[in-house]
Design a protein around this motif. Structure first.
Motif, PDB file in Angstrom:
ATOM      1  N   ASP A 193       0.844  -1.194   0.000  1.00 49.29           N
ATOM      2  CA  ASP A 193       0.000   0.000   0.000  1.00 49.29           C
ATOM      3  C   ASP A 193       0.882   1.249   0.000  1.00 49.29           C
ATOM      4  N   ALA A 194       0.267   2.409   0.127  1.00 54.26           N
ATOM      5  CA  ALA A 194       1.002   3.671   0.055  1.00 54.26           C
ATOM      6  C   ALA A 194       2.048   3.768   1.157  1.00 54.26           C
ATOM      7  N   GLU A 195       1.670   3.410   2.371  1.00 54.61           N
ATOM      8  CA  GLU A 195       2.606   3.495   3.492  1.00 54.61           C
ATOM      9  C   GLU A 195       3.810   2.588   3.277  1.00 54.61           C
ATOM     10  N   PRO A 221      -7.766  -1.564  -5.437  1.00 50.86           N
ATOM     11  CA  PRO A 221      -7.318  -0.805  -4.266  1.00 50.86           C
ATOM     12  C   PRO A 221      -5.798  -0.651  -4.217  1.00 50.86           C
ATOM     13  N   MET A 222      -5.076  -1.716  -4.573  1.00 57.75           N
ATOM     14  CA  MET A 222      -3.613  -1.639  -4.578  1.00 57.75           C
ATOM     15  C   MET A 222      -3.113  -0.654  -5.618  1.00 57.75           C
ATOM     16  N   SER A 225      -3.855   2.988  -4.442  1.00 56.02           N
ATOM     17  CA  SER A 225      -2.995   3.351  -3.327  1.00 56.02           C
ATOM     18  C   SER A 225      -1.558   3.555  -3.778  1.00 56.02           C
ATOM     19  N   ALA A 228      -1.123   6.774  -5.889  1.00 58.21           N
ATOM     20  CA  ALA A 228      -1.128   7.975  -5.051  1.00 58.21           C
ATOM     21  C   ALA A 228       0.209   8.137  -4.336  1.00 58.21           C
ATOM     22  N   ALA A 229       0.744   7.029  -3.834  1.00 55.04           N
ATOM     23  CA  ALA A 229       2.023   7.088  -3.126  1.00 55.04           C
ATOM     24  C   ALA A 229       3.151   7.496  -4.066  1.00 55.04           C
TER      25      ALA A 229
END
Length: 365
Positions: A193-195, A221-222, A225, A228-229
């Motif tokens: 994910d983004a984090e 979703p992946m 995310s 965006a990251a």
């Protein structure tokens, strides 16, 4: 140029990859070798009759263009997936209808590149083809692959990936991310994910800013995310390429979508539907499409037209066609590039007429 058509191919081999995934290789006759030429990252559309229903699904090619005479796809069983379940029981010698390669999630071979590939689950298939092709044909190029899975038992093409790692020790970096299995390196535990991307970048394990292109393949979703990251990390939008394998729950419409009405009228303002001409294989056929209840694809099927399609959810571009006359709107689009929309292309499975007359050319390339 004629629209792509299905060809019946023989299954040359089937190799188990995980308890719920197989690699299926098709034998390509010499006379179809040109038709099945492909660019790394493209997919094949398979067609079969399952329990009396005509079903089609798209699967990315995981082999390389240099492997003449064969095309291989990876198929992972999904919950309640009728086609993926059917595919698990195929065997060498069986014959199945296959459409020639399509898709824009591609890497042109030639030159020197630094690529970052982000894959989750069966999203490894196009990324594997890209990695193998680039490393073999571009001596100065490097590839970093971040591959997310639940656990080590669910990793598809593990032998192929380890072979690449051994063969290209200085040019191929493989990072496994697990969210249901604890690994020795703590940072490699968890979801893609983004984090996680920001953490990996801050530790120098990936360097998105240096990549000539970043390819992302997996569930919606992946992809959202990760995209965006990457933007936060300073990656330009035109360097991010993605292919959607599985949309978020509820985001993909059925083949015949739910009615959409405005004051009892279709979006084109008529009560009786728009006149739509479909050009396919050089022939022209006219049908009526009520945009309140049908897309072009669902109306064409009701009229008995066998137009090209696969996912019927806007995720692939098998039903891509060009608007020659009139206008249409798409419910959603996960596959057409901005330049294609600008050039007048649309997806039949998502298109509803917004004019009384619409002409669509499926032969346009």
């Amino acid at each position: 140029m004629a629209a792509p058509r299905f060809h019946e191919l023989e299954i040359a081999s089937i190799r188990p990859e995980t308890p719920d995934a197989v690699a299926i290789s098709f034998a390509i006759p010499e006379d179809l070798d040109a038709a099945f030429a492909f660019v790394p990252g493209q997919y094949l559309t398979l067609r079969a009759e399952i329990d009396g229903e005509d079903m089609r699904r798209s699967y990315s090619i995981c082999s390389t263009p240099g492997e003449r005479g064969r095309r291989t796809v990876g198929v992972k069983r999904i919950d309640n997936g009728r086609f993926s379940g059917f595919a698990q029981n195929l065997k060498p010698g069986d014959r199945i209808k296959v459409m020639p390669p399509q898709g824009h999630f591609t890497a042109e071979i030639g030159g020197t590149h630094e690529y970052l590939l982000l894959a989750a689950g069966s999203g490894i298939t196009p990324c594997l083809s890209i990695a193998k092709s680039v490393l073999a044909a571009e001596p100065g190029s490097s590839v970093t692959l971040l591959y997310a899975n639940r656990n080590s038992a669910s990793v598809m093409f593990l032998d192929d990936l380890n072979d690449l790692k051994d063969r290209y020790t200085t040019r191929f970096t493989l990072l496994h991310l697990m969210d249901e299995e604890v690994q020795d390196v703590e940072i490699m535990n968890g979801r893609l994910d983004a984090e996680k991307l920001e953490t990996l970048a801050s530790h120098g394990l990936i360097d998105p800013a240096k990549a000539d292109a970043i390819y992302i393949c997996g569930p919606e979703p992946m992809i959202l995310s990760a995209s965006a990251a990457l933007a936060t990390l300073g990656v330009a939008k035109d360097r991010i390429k993605f292919e959607l394998f599985t949309p978020a729950p509820g985001s993909t419409p059925a083949l015949t979508p739910k009615p959409k009405t405005a004051n009892g009228k279709a979006p084109d303002g008529s009560r009786h539907g728009a006149s739509v001409d479909i050009i396919l294989d050089g022939a022209r056929r006219s049908i009526k499409v009520d945009a309140a209840t049908d897309t072009v694809l669902s109306a064409a099927q009701k009229a008995g037209l066998d137009v090209p399609f696969s996912c019927a959810g806007g995720m692939c571009c098998t039903c891509r066609c060009k608007i020659v006359e009139g206008t249409a709107s798409m419910d959603q689009n996960f596959s057409l590039e901005p330049w294609e929309i600008e050039a007048g292309f649309t997806l039949a499975c998502q298109s509803r007429p917004t004019a009384e007359k619409l002409v669509l050319d499926f032969d346009a390339q």
